[in-house]
Write a protein that holds these residues in place. Structure first.
Motif, short mmCIF file in Angstrom:
data_model
loop_
_atom_site.label_atom_id
_atom_site.label_comp_id
_atom_site.label_asym_id
_atom_site.label_seq_id
_atom_site.Cartn_x
_atom_site.Cartn_y
_atom_site.Cartn_z
N ASP A 86 3.02 1.22 -16.28
CA ASP A 86 3.71 -0.03 -15.98
C ASP A 86 4.83 0.18 -14.96
OD1 ASP A 86 4.44 -2.79 -16.27
OD2 ASP A 86 6.03 -2.20 -17.68
N VAL A 87 5.61 1.22 -15.15
CA VAL A 87 6.74 1.47 -14.26
C VAL A 87 6.25 1.86 -12.86
CG1 VAL A 87 7.28 3.92 -14.66
CG2 VAL A 87 9.12 2.32 -14.35
N LEU A 88 5.16 2.62 -12.79
CA LEU A 88 4.60 2.98 -11.48
C LEU A 88 4.02 1.75 -10.78
CD1 LEU A 88 2.91 6.39 -12.31
CD2 LEU A 88 4.92 6.02 -10.88
N GLU A 89 3.41 0.87 -11.55
CA GLU A 89 2.86 -0.36 -10.99
C GLU A 89 3.98 -1.25 -10.44
OE1 GLU A 89 0.75 -4.01 -13.18
OE2 GLU A 89 -0.32 -2.11 -13.46
N ARG A 90 5.08 -1.31 -11.16
CA ARG A 90 6.21 -2.13 -10.70
C ARG A 90 6.87 -1.54 -9.45
NH1 ARG A 90 8.94 -2.78 -16.46
NH2 ARG A 90 10.81 -3.27 -15.29
N LEU A 91 6.93 -0.21 -9.37
CA LEU A 91 7.45 0.43 -8.15
C LEU A 91 6.54 0.13 -6.97
CD1 LEU A 91 9.43 2.35 -6.68
CD2 LEU A 91 7.93 4.22 -7.36
N ALA A 92 5.22 0.24 -7.18
CA ALA A 92 4.27 -0.05 -6.11
C ALA A 92 4.39 -1.50 -5.64
CB ALA A 92 2.85 0.25 -6.59
N ALA A 93 4.60 -2.42 -6.58
CA ALA A 93 4.75 -3.84 -6.22
C ALA A 93 6.02 -4.06 -5.40
CB ALA A 93 4.78 -4.69 -7.48
N LEU A 94 7.10 -3.38 -5.77
CA LEU A 94 8.36 -3.53 -5.04
C LEU A 94 8.24 -2.99 -3.62
CD1 LEU A 94 11.35 -4.43 -5.29
CD2 LEU A 94 11.88 -2.10 -5.99
N VAL A 95 7.65 -1.81 -3.48
CA VAL A 95 7.46 -1.22 -2.16
C VAL A 95 6.48 -2.08 -1.35
CG1 VAL A 95 6.66 0.81 -0.89
CG2 VAL A 95 8.04 1.10 -2.94
N GLY A 96 5.44 -2.58 -2.00
CA GLY A 96 4.47 -3.44 -1.33
C GLY A 96 5.11 -4.71 -0.82
N LYS A 97 6.05 -5.25 -1.59
CA LYS A 97 6.78 -6.46 -1.18
C LYS A 97 7.57 -6.21 0.10
CE LYS A 97 10.40 -9.46 -3.03
NZ LYS A 97 11.31 -9.64 -4.15
N ALA A 98 8.11 -5.00 0.23
CA ALA A 98 8.91 -4.67 1.40
C ALA A 98 8.03 -4.42 2.63
CB ALA A 98 9.75 -3.43 1.13
N THR A 99 6.76 -4.11 2.44
CA THR A 99 5.91 -3.81 3.60
C THR A 99 5.36 -5.06 4.25
OG1 THR A 99 3.95 -3.60 2.19
CG2 THR A 99 5.18 -1.59 2.68
N ARG A 100 5.29 -6.16 3.51
CA ARG A 100 4.74 -7.39 4.07
C ARG A 100 5.74 -8.04 5.02
NH1 ARG A 100 4.15 -8.77 -1.17
NH2 ARG A 100 2.50 -7.55 -2.11
N ARG A 101 5.25 -8.41 6.18
CA ARG A 101 6.09 -9.10 7.15
C ARG A 101 6.04 -10.59 6.88
NH1 ARG A 101 4.10 -5.40 11.48
NH2 ARG A 101 5.86 -4.04 11.91
N ARG A 102 7.19 -11.22 6.96
CA ARG A 102 7.22 -12.66 6.75
C ARG A 102 6.79 -13.35 8.03
NH1 ARG A 102 12.64 -14.77 4.35
NH2 ARG A 102 11.38 -16.64 4.30
#
Length: 138
Positions: A86-102
């Protein structure tokens, strides 16, 4: 390796995880078993690209400290393995959020018809409110 996207992966050596006791109700299990996971990930010392690091540091997220360390605690599940996933999934989601360009916003203007509808509605509303006044004795 923690796979964030097809292009981004974080080596597990850069992620610091410790098992700690969970909080809250749970009886004997919670008192004697360290099933919660504390994750710490130093953004500046990571192997991520400079662009992704900068975006992560600019995120307004309470899990990112002033030192640039992501701290996530997982205690949702009863087992350490599930909390670790769960914690690794949440870290991946946070980093993934930062990679997307608005997407850049395209400036638009209201149409003439929408302006007229708005003004007509304002006039109608004003008339309704004026009728709420005291009735005169004429």
């Amino acid at each position: 390796m923690l796979k964030v996207s097809s292009k981004i992966a974080i080596p597990l050596e850069e992620i610091d995880m410790h098992a700690v006791r969970s909080q809250g109700a749970g009886g004997q299990n919670v008192n004697k078993v360290a099933s919660a996971i504390h994750l710490r990930f130093d953004i500046r010392a990571s192997s991520l690209s400079e662009e992704v690091k900068e975006r992560l540091l600019n995120l307004q997220d309470q899990r990112i400290t002033a030192d640039g360390v992501i701290v996530i605690k997982a205690q949702r599940f009863r087992t350490q393995e599930k909390n670790r996933a769960d914690v690794l999934e949440r870290l991946a989601a946070l980093v993934g959020k930062a990679t997307r360009r608005r997407k850049k916003r395209l400036a638009t203007r209201p149409t003439r018809a929408s302006k007229e509808r708005r003004l007509k509605q304002k006039t109608r509303r004003g008339q309704v409110k004026s009728l709420r006044g005291k009735v005169s004795d004429h």
